[in-house]
Design a protein around this motif. Structure first.
Motif, PDB file in Angstrom:
ATOM      1  N   PRO A  97       0.836  -1.206   0.000  1.00 14.19           N
ATOM      2  CA  PRO A  97       0.000   0.000   0.000  1.00 14.19           C
ATOM      3  C   PRO A  97       0.869   1.255   0.000  1.00 14.19           C
ATOM      4  CG  PRO A  97       0.016  -1.030   2.170  1.00 14.19           C
ATOM      5  CD  PRO A  97       0.689  -1.993   1.235  1.00 14.19           C
ATOM      6  N   LYS A  98       0.384   2.297  -0.654  1.00 10.95           N
ATOM      7  CA  LYS A  98       1.187   3.509  -0.839  1.00 10.95           C
ATOM      8  C   LYS A  98       1.319   4.314   0.444  1.00 10.95           C
ATOM      9  CE  LYS A  98       1.491   7.694  -3.676  1.00 10.95           C
ATOM     10  NZ  LYS A  98       0.850   8.511  -4.751  1.00 10.95           N
ATOM     11  N   GLN A  99       0.240   4.417   1.204  1.00 11.00           N
ATOM     12  CA  GLN A  99       0.220   5.229   2.419  1.00 11.00           C
ATOM     13  C   GLN A  99      -0.111   4.333   3.617  1.00 11.00           C
ATOM     14  OE1 GLN A  99       1.134   8.277   2.336  1.00 11.00           O
ATOM     15  NE2 GLN A  99       0.519   9.250   0.421  1.00 11.00           N
ATOM     16  N   VAL A 100       0.776   4.300   4.602  1.00 16.44           N
ATOM     17  CA  VAL A 100       0.562   3.477   5.803  1.00 16.44           C
ATOM     18  C   VAL A 100       0.839   4.316   7.046  1.00 16.44           C
ATOM     19  CG1 VAL A 100       1.264   1.427   7.088  1.00 16.44           C
ATOM     20  CG2 VAL A 100       1.222   1.370   4.578  1.00 16.44           C
ATOM     21  N   VAL A 101      -0.189   4.508   7.858  1.00 15.85           N
ATOM     22  CA  VAL A 101      -0.050   5.216   9.130  1.00 15.85           C
ATOM     23  C   VAL A 101      -0.062   4.171  10.237  1.00 15.85           C
ATOM     24  CG1 VAL A 101      -1.041   6.924  10.698  1.00 15.85           C
ATOM     25  CG2 VAL A 101      -1.211   7.255   8.212  1.00 15.85           C
ATOM     26  N   LEU A 102       1.013   4.107  11.009  1.00 14.71           N
ATOM     27  CA  LEU A 102       1.145   3.086  12.039  1.00 14.71           C
ATOM     28  C   LEU A 102       1.112   3.713  13.428  1.00 14.71           C
ATOM     29  CD1 LEU A 102       3.439  -0.002  11.922  1.00 14.71           C
ATOM     30  CD2 LEU A 102       3.115   1.253  14.045  1.00 14.71           C
ATOM     31  N   ASP A 103       0.103   3.344  14.193  1.00 19.95           N
ATOM     32  CA  ASP A 103      -0.033   3.797  15.580  1.00 19.95           C
ATOM     33  C   ASP A 103       0.398   2.632  16.478  1.00 19.95           C
ATOM     34  OD1 ASP A 103      -0.713   5.171  17.871  1.00 19.95           O
ATOM     35  OD2 ASP A 103      -2.853   4.718  17.731  1.00 19.95           O
ATOM     36  N   PRO A 104       1.580   2.703  17.085  1.00 18.89           N
ATOM     37  CA  PRO A 104       2.100   1.560  17.846  1.00 18.89           C
ATOM     38  C   PRO A 104       1.420   1.427  19.211  1.00 18.89           C
ATOM     39  CG  PRO A 104       3.632   3.380  17.993  1.00 18.89           C
ATOM     40  CD  PRO A 104       2.518   3.839  17.071  1.00 18.89           C
ATOM     41  N   VAL A 105       0.234   0.864  19.211  1.00 21.42           N
ATOM     42  CA  VAL A 105      -0.586   0.792  20.424  1.00 21.42           C
ATOM     43  C   VAL A 105       0.037  -0.184  21.421  1.00 21.42           C
ATOM     44  CG1 VAL A 105      -2.848   0.234  21.348  1.00 21.42           C
ATOM     45  CG2 VAL A 105      -2.650   1.336  19.103  1.00 21.42           C
ATOM     46  N   MET A 106       0.480   0.343  22.540  1.00 17.33           N
ATOM     47  CA  MET A 106       1.093  -0.504  23.571  1.00 17.33           C
ATOM     48  C   MET A 106       0.247  -0.603  24.828  1.00 17.33           C
ATOM     49  SD  MET A 106       5.112   0.550  23.239  1.00 17.33           S
ATOM     50  CE  MET A 106       5.939   0.473  21.654  1.00 17.33           C
ATOM     51  N   TYR A 107      -0.522   0.445  25.106  1.00 13.50           N
ATOM     52  CA  TYR A 107      -1.319   0.476  26.333  1.00 13.50           C
ATOM     53  C   TYR A 107      -2.704   1.050  26.042  1.00 13.50           C
ATOM     54  CZ  TYR A 107       3.437   0.324  28.192  1.00 13.50           C
ATOM     55  OH  TYR A 107       4.741  -0.013  28.433  1.00 13.50           O
ATOM     56  N   ALA A 108      -3.701   0.564  26.781  1.00 10.99           N
ATOM     57  CA  ALA A 108      -5.026   1.178  26.753  1.00 10.99           C
ATOM     58  C   ALA A 108      -4.985   2.447  27.596  1.00 10.99           C
ATOM     59  CB  ALA A 108      -6.068   0.202  27.300  1.00 10.99           C
ATOM     60  N   LYS A 109      -6.034   3.257  27.495  1.00 13.57           N
ATOM     61  CA  LYS A 109      -6.070   4.518  28.224  1.00 13.57           C
ATOM     62  C   LYS A 109      -5.934   4.310  29.732  1.00 13.57           C
ATOM     63  CE  LYS A 109      -6.544   7.801  26.394  1.00 13.57           C
ATOM     64  NZ  LYS A 109      -5.497   8.679  25.834  1.00 13.57           N
ATOM     65  N   ASN A 110      -6.420   3.163  30.230  1.00  8.05           N
ATOM     66  CA  ASN A 110      -6.324   2.903  31.673  1.00  8.05           C
ATOM     67  C   ASN A 110      -5.001   2.272  32.073  1.00  8.05           C
ATOM     68  OD1 ASN A 110      -6.472   0.173  30.960  1.00  8.05           O
ATOM     69  ND2 ASN A 110      -8.681   0.103  31.214  1.00  8.05           N
ATOM     70  N   GLY A 111      -4.085   2.125  31.110  1.00  7.62           N
ATOM     71  CA  GLY A 111      -2.769   1.597  31.427  1.00  7.62           C
ATOM     72  C   GLY A 111      -2.583   0.116  31.164  1.00  7.62           C
ATOM     73  N   SER A 112      -3.650  -0.588  30.789  1.00  5.30           N
ATOM     74  CA  SER A 112      -3.543  -2.019  30.518  1.00  5.30           C
ATOM     75  C   SER A 112      -2.673  -2.273  29.281  1.00  5.30           C
ATOM     76  CB  SER A 112      -4.929  -2.626  30.294  1.00  5.30           C
ATOM     77  OG  SER A 112      -5.728  -2.501  31.442  1.00  5.30           O
ATOM     78  N   ALA A 113      -1.787  -3.258  29.375  1.00  7.58           N
ATOM     79  CA  ALA A 113      -0.882  -3.573  28.267  1.00  7.58           C
ATOM     80  C   ALA A 113      -1.637  -4.227  27.123  1.00  7.58           C
ATOM     81  CB  ALA A 113       0.234  -4.486  28.747  1.00  7.58           C
ATOM     82  N   LEU A 114      -1.387  -3.755  25.896  1.00  5.13           N
ATOM     83  CA  LEU A 114      -2.004  -4.323  24.700  1.00  5.13           C
ATOM     84  C   LEU A 114      -0.959  -4.841  23.721  1.00  5.13           C
ATOM     85  CD1 LEU A 114      -4.829  -1.688  24.059  1.00  5.13           C
ATOM     86  CD2 LEU A 114      -5.069  -3.956  25.089  1.00  5.13           C
ATOM     87  N   MET A 115       0.302  -4.825  24.134  1.00  7.82           N
ATOM     88  CA  MET A 115       1.379  -5.364  23.311  1.00  7.82           C
ATOM     89  C   MET A 115       2.366  -6.095  24.206  1.00  7.82           C
ATOM     90  SD  MET A 115       4.242  -3.436  20.912  1.00  7.82           S
ATOM     91  CE  MET A 115       3.063  -2.694  19.789  1.00  7.82           C
TER      92      MET A 115
END
Length: 263
Positions: A97-115
């Motif tokens: 794909p030509k355009q890729v926006v990557l948001d490296p989500v590591m934590y939820a807003k409450n601090g819970s780990a998602l990675m």
């Protein structure tokens, strides 16, 4: 109509993840599609659990979209483990794909780990090089660059380091600092700052997902990177100003503020 694909985890409470991305695409007049990486049981207060999709299912979702309605831009969110990252990287290599926006989500807003913290090297080595733009918040940028951020100068140094590693432009989001919410963009040549007054609200669930998907939508619409960031920053500021007081924790931003204001 322009199209965008989000590759991310779901949020059953609707404020973040795939749900926030699709709402944001729609708010920008872009046709949204999705490939779910993880199903997350969460709300405004907590993350209860999540279940990762198999690498095969992730890749086949991306294939189903790209072979039929090729996206003008792609947004990547929650990638929880090495296997998921490798599956997404394989698909990006295949479809380019030509355009890729990557948001490296590591934590939820409450601090819970998602990675998985042990998967960060895989993210850096195998996924970041496919990105056009990477949008870490300050804790995420610190993890990726292994540097501490205490000032705008530090934000710039971290952005430059991540660029050297990935070859992608980097937008370090300053929402975790005090004072004005200042984001810093390094595109490989120029450094730009984007500031907005800090809004006094606890209802900021999904702001990172929403900002990155707004940039993705603007890129799909043909804006250049700087124009896309400016427009997305204005959009997320309004969405936070009119955030919805739903739930008992961090309520969601208002993705459709332009259509029905939260008075």
């Amino acid at each position: 109509m322009k199209t965008a694909l989000t590759i991310a985890g779901s949020d059953c409470s609707g404020g973040a993840g795939i749900q926030a991305d699709l709402k944001t695409f729609s708010a920008h007049g872009v046709f949204g599609m999705s490939a779910i990486t993880s199903v997350v049981a969460e709300n405004t207060v907590r993350v209860i659990c999540y279940q990762d999709m198999t690498p095969e299912v992730i890749q086949e979702q991306i294939t189903a979209v790209c072979e039929d309605i090729f996206p003008d831009a792609v947004k990547i969110g929650m990638l929880s483990c090495r296997e998921t990252m490798e599956a997404v990287a394989t698909s990006l290599k295949r479809w380019q794909p030509k355009q890729v926006v990557l948001d490296p989500v590591m934590y939820a807003k409450n601090g819970s780990a998602l990675m998985d913290p042990e998967a960060i090297d895989t993210l850096i080595q195998k996924v970041l090089p496919y990105a056009t733009l990477i949008t870490p918040n300050i804790p995420e940028a610190e993890k990726i660059a292994e540097m501490k951020i205490e000032s705008l100068a530090d934000m710039e140094a971290v952005a430059r380091k991540i660029y050297q590693t990935s070859g992608a432009a980097v937008l370090v989001k300053g929402g975790h600092k005090v004072g004005d919410a200042t984001d810093l963009l390094f595109d490989g040549q120029n450094v730009s700052q984007y500031s907005a007054p800090r809004i006094d609200t606890k209802n900021t669930h999904g702001t990172g997902c929403t900002l990155s998907s707004a940039i993705c939508a603007q890129l799909a619409l043909g804006k250049d990177l700087s124009e896309a960031v400016v427009a997305a920053k204005e959009y997320i500021t309004k969405a936070i100003e009119q955030a919805l007081p739903l739930g008992h924790g961090h309520g969601p931003t208002h993705h459709f503020w332009a259509f029905y204001p939260n008075d």
